[in-house]
Design a protein around this motif. Structure first.
Motif, short mmCIF file in Angstrom:
data_model
loop_
_atom_site.label_atom_id
_atom_site.label_comp_id
_atom_site.label_asym_id
_atom_site.label_seq_id
_atom_site.Cartn_x
_atom_site.Cartn_y
_atom_site.Cartn_z
N LEU A 99 -5.97 5.20 5.41
CA LEU A 99 -6.95 4.12 5.23
C LEU A 99 -7.91 4.15 6.41
O LEU A 99 -7.56 4.64 7.49
CB LEU A 99 -6.24 2.76 5.21
N GLN A 143 -9.59 -1.21 6.95
CA GLN A 143 -8.52 -1.41 5.96
C GLN A 143 -7.16 -1.49 6.66
O GLN A 143 -6.31 -2.30 6.29
CB GLN A 143 -8.53 -0.27 4.94
N SER A 189 -3.24 5.04 -3.03
CA SER A 189 -4.10 6.21 -2.93
C SER A 189 -3.29 7.41 -3.39
O SER A 189 -2.07 7.43 -3.26
CB SER A 189 -4.55 6.44 -1.48
N TYR A 211 0.85 -1.19 0.00
CA TYR A 211 0.00 0.00 0.00
C TYR A 211 0.89 1.24 0.00
O TYR A 211 1.89 1.30 0.72
CB TYR A 211 -0.92 0.03 1.23
N ASP A 239 -4.57 1.45 -12.00
CA ASP A 239 -5.60 0.41 -11.96
C ASP A 239 -5.40 -0.66 -13.04
O ASP A 239 -6.06 -1.70 -13.00
CB ASP A 239 -7.00 1.05 -12.10
N ARG A 249 -2.09 -1.18 -5.02
CA ARG A 249 -2.99 -0.46 -4.13
C ARG A 249 -2.33 0.87 -3.75
O ARG A 249 -1.43 0.92 -2.91
CB ARG A 249 -3.22 -1.33 -2.89
N ARG A 254 -4.51 7.44 -12.44
CA ARG A 254 -5.37 6.41 -11.84
C ARG A 254 -5.60 5.27 -12.81
O ARG A 254 -5.57 4.09 -12.42
CB ARG A 254 -6.69 7.05 -11.39
#
Ligand code: ZN
Length: 337
Positions: free
Chosen positions: A312, A316, A130, A93, A122, A128, A118
């Motif tokens: 998160l 999460q 943000s 992450y 993806d 993962r 993004r």
């Protein structure tokens, strides 16, 4: 603990500039796609171009690179390459920043850049990440407001969870950005700011008092002010510490004299990141190992600290914590570990 344990460990990174993490091969191909630079004829020359003497020179190298990120396709490719690179390093992450206003000269909107990044992220199964938007100090608060306007329209779609301000901290203190930070907070975005890196404790105080940040980007120069250090400890404000970055930009001279040891000894809440690994020739595996050796805090605990300081939600965080706990439990059980 064997070096291999850190390489294989599930890791979490909170201070990573996506553009500063583009793998060299990808960056080289983007530069070539836009005609290249006669002064940078090959990959070795690219590596040299990304080397610098101090913080101001680093900003100069960064500006050269951003001159080649010209189309949404460049950002899609960059997003995918960074996502693949993080996965390959075991980074399960990350909260990665993008600095859209650096590309206004190429006629790209904040929306186009964020959506392209993004889309790239993806496209990599299992990645993962943000996003955090860097409102960038140098063009001033008015531009930051305009960037925020754009962010608010696409935050959910692009997975943008917060804002920071990077750029020339020594020339642009946080105070004038108080209004834009207030708006970001009211809109539900999380807040960090680069402070206590190129400038001293007054910059960190201002980030806390004027901007109301939840985390400090770097913050290492807080050790110059005992009252500030005590405040950070008392309020447990997480610091996004990037040791090799600080050495490469000349903020500190070497790892031995890096404030991370003093920060941890004082009880400050330290997380470890790489900042701009392509520029600083570093990676999270080595950063965690070096800091662990220097401070005695385990890789497990450093990773747990990053999860707790992430943006998160609680569930999460708990899921991630389980993965990390399981790994280190098994690694600790290995003979000779
Ligand atoms: Zn940074």
């Amino acid at each position: 603990m064997s070096p291999n344990a850190y390489r294989l460990a599930p890791k979490v990174e909170l201070h990573l500039h996506l553009e500063g993490a583009i793998p060299l091969d990808t960056l080289w191909s983007i530069v070539q796609r836009h005609g290249g630079d006669p002064g940078v004829p090959d990959r070795d020359a690219l590596v040299a171009k990304l080397a610098y003497r101090d913080f101001a020179h680093f900003i100069e190298a960064w500006t050269w690179m951003t001159g080649f990120l010209r189309t949404p396709e460049d950002f899609r490719v960059a997003g995918a390459a960074v996502a693949a690179s993080l996965l390959e390093q075991g980074i399960v992450y990350a909260e990665a920043s993008i600095s859209p206003s650096d590309y206004a000269a190429h006629g790209m909107s904040v929306e186009e850049i964020a959506v392209a990044v993004r889309t790239g992220i993806d496209s990599v199964p299992g990645a993962r990440i943000s996003l955090i938007v860097d409102l960038v100090r140098d063009p001033g608060p008015e531009r930051a407001h305009a960037t925020l306007d754009s962010v608010l329209g696409i935050a959910d779609d692009a997975g943008i969870v917060g804002v920071t301000i990077g750029g020339s901290e020594q020339d642009h203190p946080p105070g004038p950005f108080a209004g834009v930070y207030r708006r970001a907070r009211d809109a539900g975005l999380h807040l960090s700011a680069h402070a206590g890196e190129a400038a001293g404790p007054s910059s960190v105080w201002s980030a806390i008092r004027d901007l109301g940040v939840e985390r400090i980007g770097h913050g290492v120069r807080s050790v110059e002010d005992p009252q500030l250090l005590a405040y950070l400890v008392e309020h447990q404000i997480p610091l996004e510490v990037c040791p090799t970055s600080n050495i490469r930009t000349g903020v500190v001279s070497d790892l031995e004299s890096h404030p991370v040891r003093q920060l941890i000894a004082a009880g400050a809440r330290v997380t470890i990141s790489t900042d701009d690994p392509t520029f600083f020739h570093c990676n999270l595996t080595d950063e965690l190992r070096l800091v662990s050796e220097l401070t005695g805090v385990s890789g497990h605990d450093l990773t747990t600290a990053a999860i707790a300081a992430s943006w998160l939600d609680t569930r999460q965080q708990a899921d991630l914590r389980r993965i990390v706990d399981d790994y280190w439990q098994a690694a600790d059980d290995l003979p000779g570990s």
